[in-house]
Enzyme design. Structure first.
Site, PDB file in Angstrom:
ATOM      1  N   CYS A   1      27.836  10.227  16.606  1.00  0.00           N
ATOM      2  CA  CYS A   1      27.835   9.608  15.279  1.00  0.00           C
ATOM      3  C   CYS A   1      29.217   9.819  14.638  1.00  0.00           C
ATOM      4  O   CYS A   1      30.229   9.717  15.326  1.00  0.00           O
ATOM      5  CB  CYS A   1      26.685  10.233  14.479  1.00  0.00           C
ATOM      6  SG  CYS A   1      26.144   9.311  13.026  1.00  0.00           S
ATOM      7  N   THR A   2      29.281  10.107  13.363  1.00  0.00           N
ATOM      8  CA  THR A   2      30.586  10.223  12.701  1.00  0.00           C
ATOM      9  C   THR A   2      31.326  11.509  13.067  1.00  0.00           C
ATOM     10  O   THR A   2      32.413  11.741  12.542  1.00  0.00           O
ATOM     11  CB  THR A   2      30.444  10.132  11.177  1.00  0.00           C
ATOM     12  OG1 THR A   2      29.565  11.167  10.727  1.00  0.00           O
ATOM     13  CG2 THR A   2      29.890   8.775  10.760  1.00  0.00           C
TER      14      THR A   2
END
Lengths: 210, 210
Positions: B100-101
Protein backbone atom coordinates in the site's frame (compact mmCIF):
# COMPACT_ATOMS: atom_id res chain seq x y z
CA UNK A 1 -22.60 -1.04 13.99
CA UNK A 2 -21.10 -2.34 17.22
CA UNK A 3 -18.47 -4.93 16.27
CA UNK A 4 -16.85 -7.06 18.97
CA UNK A 5 -13.68 -9.04 18.21
CA UNK A 6 -12.49 -11.74 20.59
CA UNK A 7 -8.75 -11.97 21.22
CA UNK A 8 -6.72 -14.58 23.12
CA UNK A 9 -3.15 -15.73 23.49
CA UNK A 10 -2.26 -18.06 20.64
CA UNK A 11 -4.48 -16.27 18.13
CA UNK A 12 -3.75 -16.34 14.40
CA UNK A 13 -3.50 -12.61 13.70
CA UNK A 14 -4.90 -12.60 10.16
CA UNK A 15 -8.02 -14.45 11.35
CA UNK A 16 -9.16 -11.32 13.16
CA UNK A 17 -7.41 -8.55 11.23
CA UNK A 18 -8.97 -9.67 7.93
CA UNK A 19 -12.61 -9.20 9.00
CA UNK A 20 -11.68 -6.22 11.19
CA UNK A 21 -10.17 -4.41 8.20
CA UNK A 22 -13.38 -4.90 6.22
CA UNK A 23 -15.96 -4.35 8.95
CA UNK A 24 -14.34 -1.24 10.49
CA UNK A 25 -15.18 0.49 7.18
CA UNK A 26 -18.93 0.03 7.68
CA UNK A 27 -20.96 3.18 8.37
CA UNK A 28 -20.74 4.20 12.04
CA UNK A 29 -18.62 1.16 12.86
CA UNK A 30 -17.39 0.91 16.41
CA UNK A 31 -14.96 -1.94 17.00
CA UNK A 32 -14.03 -3.35 20.40
CA UNK A 33 -11.23 -5.86 20.94
CA UNK A 34 -11.94 -8.04 23.96
CA UNK A 35 -9.93 -10.69 25.83
CA UNK A 36 -10.07 -12.59 29.13
CA UNK A 37 -8.31 -9.58 30.62
CA UNK A 38 -7.56 -6.23 29.02
CA UNK A 39 -4.05 -5.80 27.64
CA UNK A 40 -1.78 -7.62 25.22
CA UNK A 41 -2.41 -11.00 23.70
CA UNK A 42 0.28 -12.70 21.62
CA UNK A 43 0.21 -14.89 18.56
CA UNK A 44 1.37 -18.45 19.15
CA UNK A 45 4.82 -17.62 17.75
CA UNK A 46 5.03 -14.69 20.24
CA UNK A 47 6.13 -12.32 17.46
CA UNK A 48 3.06 -10.07 17.40
CA UNK A 49 0.97 -8.65 20.22
CA UNK A 50 -2.50 -7.20 19.68
CA UNK A 51 -4.16 -5.16 22.40
CA UNK A 52 -7.53 -5.91 23.96
CA UNK A 53 -8.96 -2.65 25.24
CA UNK A 54 -11.73 -4.53 27.04
CA UNK A 55 -12.00 -7.53 29.34
CA UNK A 56 -14.75 -10.09 28.73
CA UNK A 57 -16.84 -8.81 31.64
CA UNK A 58 -16.66 -5.28 30.23
CA UNK A 59 -18.54 -6.18 27.03
CA UNK A 60 -22.06 -7.54 27.32
CA UNK A 61 -23.52 -7.08 23.82
CA UNK A 62 -22.64 -6.73 20.16
CA UNK A 63 -24.28 -6.22 16.81
CA UNK A 64 -21.55 -8.35 15.21
CA UNK A 65 -19.38 -10.84 17.10
CA UNK A 66 -16.22 -12.10 15.41
CA UNK A 67 -14.48 -15.14 16.90
CA UNK A 68 -11.07 -15.86 15.34
CA UNK A 69 -9.02 -19.04 15.48
CA UNK A 70 -5.52 -20.26 16.08
CA UNK A 71 -3.85 -23.25 17.69
CA UNK A 72 -5.06 -21.94 21.06
CA UNK A 73 -8.70 -22.70 20.34
CA UNK A 74 -8.18 -26.41 21.03
CA UNK A 75 -7.69 -25.58 24.73
CA UNK A 76 -10.34 -22.84 24.71
CA UNK A 77 -12.98 -25.40 23.65
CA UNK A 78 -12.95 -26.35 27.33
CA UNK A 79 -12.78 -22.80 28.74
CA UNK A 80 -16.11 -22.30 30.50
CA UNK A 81 -15.66 -18.53 30.92
CA UNK A 82 -15.02 -17.91 27.23
CA UNK A 83 -17.82 -20.23 26.09
CA UNK A 84 -20.31 -18.65 28.51
CA UNK A 85 -19.31 -15.17 27.27
CA UNK A 86 -19.77 -16.27 23.64
CA UNK A 87 -23.25 -17.59 24.45
CA UNK A 88 -24.17 -14.39 26.30
CA UNK A 89 -22.97 -12.12 23.49
CA UNK A 90 -24.63 -14.32 20.86
CA UNK A 91 -27.94 -13.79 22.65
CA UNK A 92 -27.62 -10.06 21.78
CA UNK A 93 -26.16 -10.15 18.25
CA UNK A 94 -27.50 -9.57 14.79
CA UNK A 95 -24.59 -11.60 13.44
CA UNK A 96 -22.38 -14.15 15.18
CA UNK A 97 -19.35 -15.00 13.07
CA UNK A 98 -16.14 -16.96 13.16
CA UNK A 99 -12.98 -17.41 11.13
CA UNK A 100 -10.85 -20.56 11.01
CA UNK A 101 -11.00 -22.59 14.23
CA UNK A 102 -13.04 -19.83 15.85
CA UNK A 103 -15.99 -21.94 14.74
CA UNK A 104 -14.78 -24.69 17.08
CA UNK A 105 -15.51 -22.25 19.91
CA UNK A 106 -18.96 -21.46 18.53
CA UNK A 107 -19.50 -25.21 18.27
CA UNK A 108 -18.24 -25.91 21.80
CA UNK A 109 -20.56 -23.15 23.03
CA UNK A 110 -23.46 -25.11 21.54
CA UNK A 111 -24.30 -22.56 18.85
CA UNK A 112 -23.78 -24.79 15.81
CA UNK A 113 -25.95 -27.80 16.71
CA UNK A 114 -27.72 -29.01 13.60
CA UNK A 115 -26.23 -26.19 11.54
CA UNK A 116 -23.91 -26.33 8.56
CA UNK A 117 -20.55 -24.77 9.40
CA UNK A 118 -16.94 -24.57 8.28
CA UNK A 119 -13.52 -24.03 9.83
CA UNK A 120 -9.87 -24.56 8.90
CA UNK A 121 -9.61 -27.70 6.75
CA UNK A 122 -7.49 -29.37 9.44
CA UNK A 123 -10.35 -29.18 11.95
CA UNK A 124 -13.31 -29.68 9.66
CA UNK A 125 -14.23 -33.21 10.71
CA UNK A 126 -14.18 -32.28 14.39
CA UNK A 127 -17.10 -29.89 13.94
CA UNK A 128 -19.35 -32.95 13.85
CA UNK A 129 -18.28 -33.82 17.41
CA UNK A 130 -20.37 -30.85 18.50
CA UNK A 131 -23.37 -31.67 16.35
CA UNK A 132 -22.53 -29.29 13.52
CA UNK A 133 -22.64 -30.33 9.88
CA UNK A 134 -19.20 -29.73 8.36
CA UNK A 135 -19.22 -28.22 4.86
CA UNK A 136 -16.36 -27.31 2.58
CA UNK A 137 -17.75 -23.95 1.49
CA UNK A 138 -15.55 -20.94 2.23
CA UNK A 139 -18.24 -18.82 3.89
CA UNK A 140 -21.26 -20.57 5.39
CA UNK A 141 -24.34 -18.59 6.35
CA UNK A 142 -26.95 -20.19 8.61
CA UNK A 143 -29.37 -17.54 9.72
CA UNK A 144 -27.39 -15.04 11.77
CA UNK A 145 -24.43 -17.39 12.17
CA UNK A 146 -21.66 -17.07 9.60
CA UNK A 147 -18.61 -19.31 9.76
CA UNK A 148 -15.59 -18.98 7.49
CA UNK A 149 -12.81 -21.39 6.52
CA UNK A 150 -9.12 -21.02 7.40
CA UNK A 151 -7.29 -17.76 8.20
CA UNK A 152 -7.55 -15.66 5.02
CA UNK A 153 -11.23 -16.52 4.48
CA UNK A 154 -12.19 -13.87 7.02
CA UNK A 155 -11.76 -11.22 4.33
CA UNK A 156 -14.34 -12.95 2.13
CA UNK A 157 -16.59 -13.40 5.17
CA UNK A 158 -16.23 -9.74 6.08
CA UNK A 159 -17.24 -8.60 2.60
CA UNK A 160 -20.20 -11.00 2.57
CA UNK A 161 -21.35 -9.59 5.88
CA UNK A 162 -20.70 -5.98 4.83
CA UNK A 163 -23.05 -6.51 1.90
CA UNK A 164 -25.77 -7.91 4.17
CA UNK A 165 -25.41 -4.96 6.55
CA UNK A 166 -24.80 -2.03 4.20
CA UNK A 167 -25.68 -3.26 0.72
CA UNK A 168 -23.75 -4.57 -2.25
CA UNK A 169 -22.45 -1.20 -3.46
CA UNK A 170 -21.11 -0.27 -0.05
CA UNK A 171 -19.36 -3.64 0.23
CA UNK A 172 -17.90 -3.17 -3.25
CA UNK A 173 -16.56 0.21 -2.10
CA UNK A 174 -14.86 -1.51 0.83
CA UNK A 175 -13.41 -4.13 -1.52
CA UNK A 176 -11.98 -1.35 -3.69
CA UNK A 177 -10.71 0.52 -0.62
CA UNK A 178 -8.68 -2.50 0.48
CA UNK A 179 -7.85 -3.22 -3.18
CA UNK A 180 -8.95 -6.83 -2.75
CA UNK A 181 -8.29 -8.08 -6.24
CA UNK A 182 -6.52 -11.28 -5.23
CA UNK A 183 -3.75 -12.56 -7.47
CA UNK A 184 -1.95 -15.28 -5.57
CA UNK A 185 1.13 -16.56 -7.40
CA UNK A 186 -0.13 -20.14 -6.98
CA UNK A 187 -3.50 -21.87 -6.86
CA UNK A 188 -2.82 -24.01 -3.82
CA UNK A 189 -5.19 -22.58 -1.24
CA UNK A 190 -7.33 -25.66 -0.65
CA UNK A 191 -6.67 -29.36 -0.19
CA UNK A 192 -8.24 -30.03 -3.61
CA UNK A 193 -6.07 -27.50 -5.40
CA UNK A 194 -2.69 -27.89 -3.74
CA UNK A 195 -0.21 -30.36 -5.30
CA UNK A 196 -0.62 -33.73 -3.55
CA UNK A 197 2.82 -33.73 -1.84
CA UNK A 198 2.16 -30.24 -0.48
CA UNK A 199 -1.27 -31.23 0.80
CA UNK A 200 0.07 -34.41 2.39
CA UNK A 201 2.87 -32.53 4.12
CA UNK A 202 0.52 -29.87 5.48
CA UNK A 203 -1.99 -32.50 6.68
CA UNK A 204 0.78 -34.17 8.67
CA UNK A 205 1.93 -30.79 10.04
CA UNK A 206 -1.51 -29.89 11.39
CA UNK A 207 -2.48 -33.40 12.48
CA UNK A 208 -3.88 -33.32 15.99
CA UNK A 209 -2.92 -29.69 16.63
CA UNK A 210 -6.24 -27.98 15.91
CA UNK B 1 15.06 -15.35 8.04
CA UNK B 2 15.13 -12.11 9.99
CA UNK B 3 11.95 -10.21 9.10
CA UNK B 4 11.48 -6.63 10.27
CA UNK B 5 8.04 -4.99 10.13
CA UNK B 6 7.68 -1.23 10.54
CA UNK B 7 4.77 0.03 12.63
CA UNK B 8 3.49 3.57 13.21
CA UNK B 9 0.40 5.33 14.49
CA UNK B 10 -2.17 5.57 11.72
CA UNK B 11 -1.17 2.24 10.16
CA UNK B 12 -3.62 0.13 8.15
CA UNK B 13 -3.48 -3.11 10.11
CA UNK B 14 -4.01 -5.54 7.24
CA UNK B 15 -1.10 -3.97 5.33
CA UNK B 16 1.32 -5.48 7.80
CA UNK B 17 -0.61 -8.47 9.16
CA UNK B 18 -1.10 -9.90 5.65
CA UNK B 19 2.60 -10.28 4.83
CA UNK B 20 3.44 -11.06 8.47
CA UNK B 21 1.02 -14.01 8.45
CA UNK B 22 2.71 -15.44 5.34
CA UNK B 23 6.36 -14.66 6.12
CA UNK B 24 6.28 -15.84 9.76
CA UNK B 25 5.70 -19.33 8.36
CA UNK B 26 9.07 -19.37 6.55
CA UNK B 27 11.69 -21.76 7.92
CA UNK B 28 13.48 -20.24 10.94
CA UNK B 29 11.51 -17.02 10.63
CA UNK B 30 12.16 -14.43 13.29
CA UNK B 31 9.85 -11.43 13.10
CA UNK B 32 10.44 -8.09 14.81
CA UNK B 33 7.87 -5.31 14.98
CA UNK B 34 9.54 -1.91 15.18
CA UNK B 35 8.26 1.64 15.71
CA UNK B 36 9.64 5.09 16.55
CA UNK B 37 9.42 4.01 20.15
CA UNK B 38 8.61 0.60 21.60
CA UNK B 39 5.03 0.06 22.72
CA UNK B 40 1.58 0.40 21.19
CA UNK B 41 0.75 1.96 17.86
CA UNK B 42 -2.88 2.47 16.85
CA UNK B 43 -4.70 2.28 13.57
CA UNK B 44 -6.05 5.60 12.33
CA UNK B 45 -9.54 4.73 13.65
CA UNK B 46 -7.95 4.04 17.08
CA UNK B 47 -9.81 0.72 17.35
CA UNK B 48 -6.82 -1.60 17.18
CA UNK B 49 -3.40 -1.37 18.79
CA UNK B 50 -0.44 -3.44 17.64
CA UNK B 51 2.67 -3.66 19.78
CA UNK B 52 6.17 -2.75 18.65
CA UNK B 53 8.62 -4.73 20.74
CA UNK B 54 11.50 -2.70 19.35
CA UNK B 55 12.32 0.96 18.82
CA UNK B 56 13.91 2.05 15.53
CA UNK B 57 17.34 2.48 17.11
CA UNK B 58 17.16 -1.09 18.47
CA UNK B 59 17.03 -2.68 15.01
CA UNK B 60 19.91 -2.12 12.63
CA UNK B 61 19.56 -4.87 10.03
CA UNK B 62 17.07 -7.22 8.39
CA UNK B 63 16.92 -9.96 5.81
CA UNK B 64 13.43 -8.80 4.85
CA UNK B 65 12.06 -5.32 5.57
CA UNK B 66 8.30 -4.81 5.27
CA UNK B 67 6.97 -1.23 5.20
CA UNK B 68 3.17 -0.99 5.45
CA UNK B 69 0.90 1.92 4.61
CA UNK B 70 -2.02 3.87 5.93
CA UNK B 71 -3.21 7.45 5.93
CA UNK B 72 -0.28 8.29 8.24
CA UNK B 73 2.33 7.75 5.54
CA UNK B 74 1.53 11.12 3.96
CA UNK B 75 3.07 12.85 7.01
CA UNK B 76 5.84 10.25 7.38
CA UNK B 77 7.10 11.06 3.87
CA UNK B 78 8.71 14.07 5.60
CA UNK B 79 9.89 12.22 8.73
CA UNK B 80 13.68 12.30 8.51
CA UNK B 81 14.20 9.74 11.29
CA UNK B 82 11.97 7.12 9.68
CA UNK B 83 13.38 7.70 6.19
CA UNK B 84 16.96 7.50 7.43
CA UNK B 85 16.14 4.26 9.27
CA UNK B 86 14.58 2.79 6.13
CA UNK B 87 17.70 3.65 4.12
CA UNK B 88 19.97 2.15 6.80
CA UNK B 89 17.99 -1.09 7.01
CA UNK B 90 17.73 -1.32 3.21
CA UNK B 91 21.52 -1.24 3.04
CA UNK B 92 21.49 -4.57 4.93
CA UNK B 93 18.52 -6.40 3.39
CA UNK B 94 18.09 -9.21 0.92
CA UNK B 95 14.55 -7.94 0.28
CA UNK B 96 13.07 -4.51 0.88
CA UNK B 97 9.30 -4.57 0.52
CA UNK B 98 6.23 -2.43 0.94
CA UNK B 99 2.46 -2.73 0.95
CA UNK B 100 0.00 0.00 0.00
CA UNK B 101 1.33 3.51 0.69
CA UNK B 102 4.37 2.00 2.38
CA UNK B 103 5.96 2.40 -1.04
CA UNK B 104 5.56 6.17 -0.67
CA UNK B 105 8.02 5.89 2.22
CA UNK B 106 10.44 3.80 0.16
CA UNK B 107 10.07 6.44 -2.56
CA UNK B 108 10.59 9.34 -0.16
CA UNK B 109 13.68 7.57 1.16
CA UNK B 110 15.07 7.62 -2.38
CA UNK B 111 14.94 3.88 -2.90
CA UNK B 112 12.61 3.82 -5.92
CA UNK B 113 14.32 6.29 -8.25
CA UNK B 114 14.11 5.01 -11.78
CA UNK B 115 12.35 1.85 -10.64
CA UNK B 116 8.89 0.55 -11.43
CA UNK B 117 6.72 0.49 -8.34
CA UNK B 118 3.14 0.32 -7.12
CA UNK B 119 1.06 1.47 -4.17
CA UNK B 120 -2.61 1.98 -3.28
CA UNK B 121 -4.45 3.14 -6.42
CA UNK B 122 -5.25 6.45 -4.74
CA UNK B 123 -1.55 7.32 -4.44
CA UNK B 124 -0.24 5.75 -7.63
CA UNK B 125 0.41 8.94 -9.57
CA UNK B 126 2.34 10.49 -6.69
CA UNK B 127 5.05 7.83 -6.94
CA UNK B 128 6.34 9.73 -9.96
CA UNK B 129 7.03 12.76 -7.74
CA UNK B 130 9.89 10.75 -6.26
CA UNK B 131 11.25 9.55 -9.58
CA UNK B 132 9.59 6.12 -9.48
CA UNK B 133 7.73 4.68 -12.46
CA UNK B 134 4.14 3.92 -11.35
CA UNK B 135 2.74 0.62 -12.61
CA UNK B 136 -0.65 -0.96 -12.08
CA UNK B 137 0.62 -4.47 -11.38
CA UNK B 138 -0.34 -5.91 -8.01
CA UNK B 139 3.16 -7.04 -7.00
CA UNK B 140 6.14 -5.33 -8.59
CA UNK B 141 9.62 -6.84 -8.30
CA UNK B 142 12.64 -4.71 -9.14
CA UNK B 143 15.75 -6.52 -8.02
CA UNK B 144 15.51 -6.81 -4.25
CA UNK B 145 12.76 -4.21 -3.98
CA UNK B 146 9.19 -5.53 -4.04
CA UNK B 147 6.25 -3.14 -3.82
CA UNK B 148 2.62 -4.21 -3.56
CA UNK B 149 -0.68 -2.45 -4.28
CA UNK B 150 -3.31 -1.53 -1.69
CA UNK B 151 -3.87 -3.20 1.69
CA UNK B 152 -4.83 -6.82 0.88
CA UNK B 153 -2.11 -7.16 -1.79
CA UNK B 154 0.43 -7.82 0.94
CA UNK B 155 -0.76 -11.41 1.09
CA UNK B 156 0.05 -11.91 -2.60
CA UNK B 157 3.37 -10.12 -2.10
CA UNK B 158 4.18 -12.32 0.90
CA UNK B 159 3.55 -15.51 -1.06
CA UNK B 160 5.62 -14.23 -3.99
CA UNK B 161 8.48 -13.50 -1.63
CA UNK B 162 8.07 -16.79 0.23
CA UNK B 163 8.55 -18.62 -3.07
CA UNK B 164 11.72 -16.65 -3.82
CA UNK B 165 13.11 -17.40 -0.37
CA UNK B 166 11.99 -21.00 0.26
CA UNK B 167 10.82 -22.32 -3.11
CA UNK B 168 7.47 -22.78 -4.80
CA UNK B 169 6.39 -25.86 -2.87
CA UNK B 170 7.08 -24.25 0.48
CA UNK B 171 5.11 -21.17 -0.54
CA UNK B 172 2.25 -23.39 -1.71
CA UNK B 173 2.29 -25.02 1.71
CA UNK B 174 1.96 -21.60 3.33
CA UNK B 175 -0.91 -20.77 0.98
CA UNK B 176 -2.67 -23.97 2.02
CA UNK B 177 -1.91 -23.30 5.69
CA UNK B 178 -3.67 -19.92 5.52
CA UNK B 179 -6.30 -21.45 3.21
CA UNK B 180 -5.80 -18.62 0.74
CA UNK B 181 -8.30 -19.68 -1.88
CA UNK B 182 -9.89 -16.26 -2.33
CA UNK B 183 -13.58 -16.13 -3.16
CA UNK B 184 -14.69 -12.53 -2.76
CA UNK B 185 -18.45 -12.12 -3.19
CA UNK B 186 -17.84 -9.33 -5.73
CA UNK B 187 -15.22 -8.55 -8.37
CA UNK B 188 -14.73 -4.92 -7.42
CA UNK B 189 -11.17 -4.86 -6.10
CA UNK B 190 -9.62 -2.54 -8.68
CA UNK B 191 -10.64 0.72 -10.32
CA UNK B 192 -11.10 -1.13 -13.62
CA UNK B 193 -13.35 -3.78 -12.13
CA UNK B 194 -15.52 -1.84 -9.67
CA UNK B 195 -18.83 -0.45 -10.96
CA UNK B 196 -18.24 3.14 -12.12
CA UNK B 197 -20.34 4.81 -9.39
CA UNK B 198 -18.48 2.84 -6.72
CA UNK B 199 -15.11 3.76 -8.20
CA UNK B 200 -16.06 7.43 -8.49
CA UNK B 201 -17.27 7.56 -4.90
CA UNK B 202 -14.12 5.90 -3.57
CA UNK B 203 -11.86 8.18 -5.65
CA UNK B 204 -13.58 11.20 -4.09
CA UNK B 205 -13.27 9.67 -0.62
CA UNK B 206 -9.51 9.17 -0.90
CA UNK B 207 -8.77 12.35 -2.84
CA UNK B 208 -5.83 14.18 -1.29
CA UNK B 209 -5.70 11.94 1.78
CA UNK B 210 -2.91 9.58 0.75
Amino acid sequence: VDIVCLLFDGITALDIVGPYEVLQRLPDANVKFVAASAGEVRTDNKFLALVADYALDGVTSADVLVVPGGFATRALEADAQVLEWIRAIDATTQWTTSVCTGSMLLAAAGLLEGKEATTHWASLNRLADYGAIPTGRRVVEQGKIVTAAGVSSGIDMGLTLAARIAGDEYAQGIQLGIEYDPQPPFDAGSLDKAPAPVAEFMISLYNGRV
